[in-house]
Motif scaffolding. Sequence first.
Motif, PDB file in Angstrom:
ATOM      1  N   UNK A 100       0.815  -1.224   0.000  1.00 38.53           N
ATOM      2  CA  UNK A 100       0.000   0.000   0.000  1.00 38.53           C
ATOM      3  C   UNK A 100       0.841   1.264   0.000  1.00 38.53           C
ATOM      4  N   UNK A 101       2.153   1.135   0.255  1.00 37.93           N
ATOM      5  CA  UNK A 101       3.054   2.288   0.182  1.00 37.93           C
ATOM      6  C   UNK A 101       3.996   2.180  -1.016  1.00 37.93           C
ATOM      7  N   UNK A 142      -7.032  -0.231  -0.909  1.00 36.82           N
ATOM      8  CA  UNK A 142      -7.696  -1.077   0.087  1.00 36.82           C
ATOM      9  C   UNK A 142      -7.541  -2.561  -0.242  1.00 36.82           C
ATOM     10  N   UNK A 143      -7.983  -3.412   0.688  1.00 36.50           N
ATOM     11  CA  UNK A 143      -8.146  -4.836   0.420  1.00 36.50           C
ATOM     12  C   UNK A 143      -6.883  -5.647   0.267  1.00 36.50           C
ATOM     13  N   UNK A 155      -2.326   5.418   7.240  1.00 34.83           N
ATOM     14  CA  UNK A 155      -3.011   4.580   6.245  1.00 34.83           C
ATOM     15  C   UNK A 155      -4.340   4.071   6.798  1.00 34.83           C
ATOM     16  N   UNK A 156      -4.331   3.559   8.022  1.00 34.15           N
ATOM     17  CA  UNK A 156      -5.563   3.057   8.632  1.00 34.15           C
ATOM     18  C   UNK A 156      -6.597   4.171   8.765  1.00 34.15           C
ATOM     19  N   UNK A 157      -6.164   5.361   9.162  1.00 38.89           N
ATOM     20  CA  UNK A 157      -7.064   6.509   9.280  1.00 38.89           C
ATOM     21  C   UNK A 157      -7.637   6.899   7.918  1.00 38.89           C
ATOM     22  N   UNK A 158      -6.798   6.837   6.890  1.00 35.68           N
ATOM     23  CA  UNK A 158      -7.236   7.169   5.538  1.00 35.68           C
ATOM     24  C   UNK A 158      -8.280   6.167   5.044  1.00 35.68           C
ATOM     25  N   UNK A 213     -13.197   2.516   3.454  1.00 35.25           N
ATOM     26  CA  UNK A 213     -12.546   1.371   2.801  1.00 35.25           C
ATOM     27  C   UNK A 213     -12.056   0.380   3.841  1.00 35.25           C
ATOM     28  N   UNK A 214     -11.723  -0.823   3.409  1.00 34.49           N
ATOM     29  CA  UNK A 214     -11.312  -1.896   4.314  1.00 34.49           C
ATOM     30  C   UNK A 214     -10.002  -2.536   3.870  1.00 34.49           C
ATOM     31  N   UNK A 215      -9.288  -3.092   4.823  1.00 34.47           N
ATOM     32  CA  UNK A 215      -8.086  -3.876   4.521  1.00 34.47           C
ATOM     33  C   UNK A 215      -8.471  -5.237   3.966  1.00 34.47           C
ATOM     34  N   UNK A 216      -9.672  -5.682   4.223  1.00 34.73           N
ATOM     35  CA  UNK A 216     -10.154  -6.996   3.778  1.00 34.73           C
ATOM     36  C   UNK A 216     -10.588  -6.959   2.317  1.00 34.73           C
TER      37      UNK A 216
END
Length: 122
Positions: free
Chosen positions: A38-39, A57-58, A107-110, A116-119
């Motif tokens: 993600x970065x 995301x995801x 990133x989590x805050x964004x 959006x979700x990490x999943x």
Amino acid sequence: MTTERWPTELRLAKDRRSLRIAFDDGAAFDLPAEYLRVTSPSAEVQGHGPSERKTVPGKKSVEIIGVEPVGNYAVRLVFDDLHDTGIYGWNYLYELGAGYEEKWQAYLDELASKGLSREGLR
């Protein structure tokens, strides 16, 4: 003036979910594959300026399937979602390691602010 960092170890974890990198100044970081994905320094993620940067995301389950040297200054990481256009210079990897907590929380805050979700998506 920026100090050029030089790696002394670069190792992909057996589960392909993290990359360990140690530097000649004694610093060492275990960077999660998701964080690296993600970065990514690629134009696909970073755009061509800050206003074009994408929130990805995801990628919670993403794995690194390749670590390819680029000259003697960087590596190209290949992820199992087939993203492979980011060239990670030694200084950038150092920056990602040294600033992990702050960058990860941002990133989590964004993600949260955009609903959006990490999943999910791979």
